[in-house]
Design an enzyme around this catalytic site. Structure first.
Site, mmCIF file in Angstrom:
data_model
loop_
_atom_site.group_PDB
_atom_site.id
_atom_site.type_symbol
_atom_site.label_atom_id
_atom_site.label_comp_id
_atom_site.label_asym_id
_atom_site.label_seq_id
_atom_site.Cartn_x
_atom_site.Cartn_y
_atom_site.Cartn_z
ATOM 1 N N THR A 1 -7.828 13.591 -28.738
ATOM 2 C CA THR A 1 -9.091 14.326 -28.827
ATOM 3 C C THR A 1 -10.258 13.432 -28.433
ATOM 4 O O THR A 1 -11.189 13.865 -27.735
ATOM 5 C CB THR A 1 -9.296 14.853 -30.260
ATOM 6 O OG1 THR A 1 -8.222 15.748 -30.580
ATOM 7 C CG2 THR A 1 -10.620 15.581 -30.397
ATOM 8 N N HIS B 1 -10.486 13.186 -24.730
ATOM 9 C CA HIS B 1 -11.109 14.382 -24.147
ATOM 10 C C HIS B 1 -12.633 14.313 -24.281
ATOM 11 O O HIS B 1 -13.366 14.682 -23.356
ATOM 12 C CB HIS B 1 -10.591 15.639 -24.841
ATOM 13 C CG HIS B 1 -9.189 16.008 -24.479
ATOM 14 N ND1 HIS B 1 -8.833 16.438 -23.224
ATOM 15 C CD2 HIS B 1 -8.047 16.002 -25.217
ATOM 16 C CE1 HIS B 1 -7.531 16.694 -23.196
ATOM 17 N NE2 HIS B 1 -7.033 16.427 -24.390
#
Length: 366
Positions: free
Chosen positions: A40, A43
């Site tokens: 995450t 990203h």
């Protein structure tokens, strides 16, 4: 304090000075010692479509961490200054049907640490006391920092009985590696893990899997022959989100096989639903951790000798975050740790406390 912040709507992260967070009602303030870099976070750094559509900037990122408690709000019980803690990064509403029924991991109003509120890539972080997990037994801070992804692995691996079963794991990233360690530890008969990274497959072998298979050069059918399997795998743990891996897993399951799917696909794709139906395959989606049964399971697994140390391959000072993120994004490593303690650390984890840890322990004892 220093913090890694997503300041602007463009690729990158910035190490900047921000105000220390203040403890709110029912909260705990934690001096961060270690953090783990998650997919995450990659990203967010890249600022892809998901990040653009999800984040409100500026934002302190990060949700995998451990640290020492430095302040607790009035009325908070069972958490003391000096405690070594990790944090459950999913903050739930406590009022929806699932929360009221004790199924907090299914809360539809979940707020994500480091995604929907300021996170743990900082010298200090605050969390609701109900999201703080106190480590009651001695644990290396590097391991404590990855309890969040370890929880994903445990939640996935323990979704179905594994004792005596043949288990296929697709995806040897850090969570897949931890799931392989869990499956082996709890008594699976065979654990085969697949990936296209020889480096990650070598890590899997250090964790004791039965077979680490590079699917770029060998087929799953070949792996089954090497293991002497004739009817397929009993349990599948899908950790990649890769369409080909999902399809291959479904095709490799025995009749009545069970699949726990943690890997998050980037887009929709087709699978052979006829095989799912006629082979009576169960597919269960997994997201996060069960609060807090998974956390109890994690602590007990470590207490009973599960060794996750091979999963942690790289350690950096938080000031070298760009190099750390580049390493994590390479796809060839295990878990990457950032050290926020201010003390130098050896390449491999030591059981000796850093100065910050020793000071916190002394303060608690005083």
């Amino acid at each position: 304090m220093k913090a890694l912040v997503k300041e602007r709507a463009e690729p990158g992260l910035w190490l900047v000075d921000v105000p220390e967070p203040e403890v709110g009602p029912g909260e705990v303030k934690i001096r961060v010692l270690r953090t783990g870099i998650c997919g995450t976070d990659l990203h967010i750094r890249k600022y892809d479509d998901w990040a653009r559509n999800t984040l409100q900037l500026p934002l302190i990122v990060g949700h995998e961490f451990c640290g020492h408690v430095v302040e607790v709000a009035p009325g908070v019980e069972d958490i003391a200054v000096g405690d070594l803690v990790s944090g459950e990064g999913h903050i739930v509403c406590g009022k929806c049907r699932n929360c009221m029924a004790g199924r907090r991991h299914l809360c539809r109003n979940t707020v994500g640490l480091g995604v929907n509120r300021d996170g743990a890539f900082a010298e200090y972080v605050t969390l609701p006391a109900s999201n703080v997990w106190v480590h009651r037994l001695a644990i290396d801070p590097d391991i404590a920092a990855i309890f969040d992804p370890f929880g994903n692995a445990v939640h996935t691996a323990l979704s179905f009985p594994l004792v005596g079963e043949d288990v296929l794991i697709t995806g040897a990233g850090p969570i897949g590696l931890m799931a392989a360690a869990v499956a082996t530890h709890v008594g699976a008969r065979n654990v085969m893990i697949t990936d296209v990274s020889d480096e990650r497959l070598d890590l899997a072998r250090k964790l004791g899997v039965s077979l680490a298979l590079n699917v770029a050069t060998s087929s799953i059918d070949e792996g089954m022959r090497r293991l002497g399997l004739r009817e397929g795998f009993d349990v599948g743990l899908e950790m990649s989100g890769n369409p080909t891996a999902v399809r291959q897993m479904i095709a490799s399951m025995t009749h009545g096989g069970k699949i726990a799917m943690l890997g998050l696909p980037a887009e929709q794709f087709a699978i052979d639903w006829a095989t799912v139906v006629t082979s009576m395959i169960t597919i269960k989606g997994i997201y996060g951790r069960e609060m807090y049964e998974t956390w109890y399971n994690m602590s007990v697994l470590l207490e009973k000798g599960l060794d996750l140390s091979p999963v942690i391959t790289d350690r950096f000072s938080y000031r070298d975050f760009d190099a750390a993120f580049d390493t994590a994004a390479s796809g060839r490593t295990g878990k990457v740790i950032l050290d926020w303690s201010g003390g130098a650390r050896p390449e491999r984890a030591s059981t000796e406390p850093t100065e910050a840890e020793a000071a916190a322990t002394m303060n608690r004892s005083a």
